[in-house]
Design an enzyme around this catalytic site. Structure first.
Site, PDB file in Angstrom:
ATOM      1  CE  LYS A  59       3.586  -3.733 -10.100  1.00  0.00           C
ATOM      2  NZ  LYS A  59       2.980  -4.195  -8.484  1.00  0.00           N
ATOM      3  CB  THR A  73       7.747   3.329  -0.268  1.00  0.00           C
ATOM      4  OG1 THR A  73       8.682   2.948  -0.999  1.00  0.00           O
ATOM      5  CG2 THR A  73       6.205   2.995   0.024  1.00  0.00           C
ATOM      6  CG  ASP A 100       8.764 -16.511  -1.132  1.00  0.00           C
ATOM      7  OD1 ASP A 100       8.297 -16.299  -2.201  1.00  0.00           O
ATOM      8  OD2 ASP A 100       9.472 -16.982  -1.604  1.00  0.00           O
ATOM      9  CE1 TYR A 102       6.940  -4.122  -9.928  1.00  0.00           C
ATOM     10  CE2 TYR A 102       7.368  -1.665 -11.051  1.00  0.00           C
ATOM     11  CZ  TYR A 102       7.106  -2.532 -10.380  1.00  0.00           C
ATOM     12  OH  TYR A 102       5.538  -1.872  -9.185  1.00  0.00           O
ATOM     13  CB  VAL A 126       4.648   5.316  -3.923  1.00  0.00           C
ATOM     14  CG1 VAL A 126       3.173   5.790  -2.121  1.00  0.00           C
ATOM     15  CG2 VAL A 126       2.885   5.131  -4.426  1.00  0.00           C
ATOM     16  CG  ASN A 146       0.311  -3.437  -1.636  1.00  0.00           C
ATOM     17  OD1 ASN A 146       1.157  -2.573  -2.754  1.00  0.00           O
ATOM     18  ND2 ASN A 146       1.359  -4.751  -1.403  1.00  0.00           N
ATOM     19  CG  ASP A 188       5.647  -8.382   3.840  1.00  0.00           C
ATOM     20  OD1 ASP A 188       5.029  -7.636   3.829  1.00  0.00           O
ATOM     21  OD2 ASP A 188       6.528  -8.840   3.837  1.00  0.00           O
TER      22      ASP A 188
END
Length: 255
Positions: A164, A195, A68, A160, A193, A95, A42
């Site tokens: 995807k 989050t 990164d 985005y 989701v 992920n 991360d």
């Protein structure tokens, strides 16, 4: 929440990108509780160390690597370190991503390149590195994280959603190219989701109600629900699952 137990995951080396928060953090915890040797990557050190510390209080081991993923040289160094530390990578969960909203007229070439690097490019190169490791043992599982957003055309997410959508094509191609080496490649497609990031930035009581109305099953999807799918697809229970998309979206058809 309780999880099914997958004995085949015990002791396996698992690498998870974007494991410091949200869905990724849930996956780090889920694999650690299966007895896997979890390494997670991360860019946010503070969040990731909290995840690692929380698991340590449960007696679970995990190893955080700050990186990164736009820096492919650094990615190569991290993967080499994981392999040196615990042996060949047996499961990769691609992920990491970022769903910042953007207006079409505001997208510049540099923004485009950066968003593709954040959301798509690293998935291929992480898979490339992991697959080289997996070939040495003749097996492995790669899980790429897609999104239901492009299936229902969410507004203000064109770049985005391009990334995807590409991830599903990438999954099919990698599954074909790597299957002969005993490597399975699948794509998990989450819906909306719940989050902390989504709750803080995008959700209101009104949008929450509208979202539930758009799902066949009117209950929110939690990060743990996506992690459960990852555990199954990474395990030997999914030994004949490859080259496909697996939705965890409560039957989401958009609004």
């Amino acid at each position: 929440m309780s999880y099914a137990n997958y004995p085949s995951l015990k002791g396996r080396t698992v690498a998870i990108t974007g494991g410091g928060s949200g869905i990724g953090a849930a996956m780090v915890g889920a694999f650690a509780r299966q007895g896997a040797r979890v390494h997670f990557i991360d860019v946010s050190e503070e969040d990731a160390l909290q995840v690692q510390g929380s698991l340590a209080t449960e007696g679970m081991n995990s190893c955080f690597h700050r990186c990164d993923l736009r820096d492919l040289d650094a990615v190569g160094t991290v993967f080499a370190g994981i392999i040196e530390d615990t042996g060949p990578i047996e499961v990769l969960v691609n992920n990491a991503g970022n769903d910042d909203r953007h207006q079409v007229d505001a997208v510049t070439p540099s923004y485009w390149e950066d968003r593709i690097a954040v959301n798509l490019r690293h998935q291929f190169f992480c898979a490339q590195l992991a697959a080289a490791s997996m070939r040495t043992i003749g097996r492995g599982a790669i899980l790429n994280m897609g999104s239901a957003s492009w299936h229902v055309a969410v507004p203000n997410l064109s770049v985005y959603m391009t990334a995807k959508a590409g991830i599903e094509g990438l999954t099919r191609g990698l599954a074909r190219d790597l299957g002969g080496h005993g490597i399975r490649v699948n794509c998990i497609v989450p819906g909306a989701v719940r989050t902390p990031r989504q709750t803080q930035l995008w959700q209101t009581p009104e949008s929450e109600a509208k979202l539930l109305e758009s799902q066949c099953f009117p209950e929110r999807i939690e990060p743990e629900h996506v992690a459960r799918m990852a555990l199954f697809l990474a395990s030997d229970d999914a030994a004949r699952c490859s080259g496909r998309e697996y939705f965890v979206d409560a039957g989401y058809f958009g609004a």
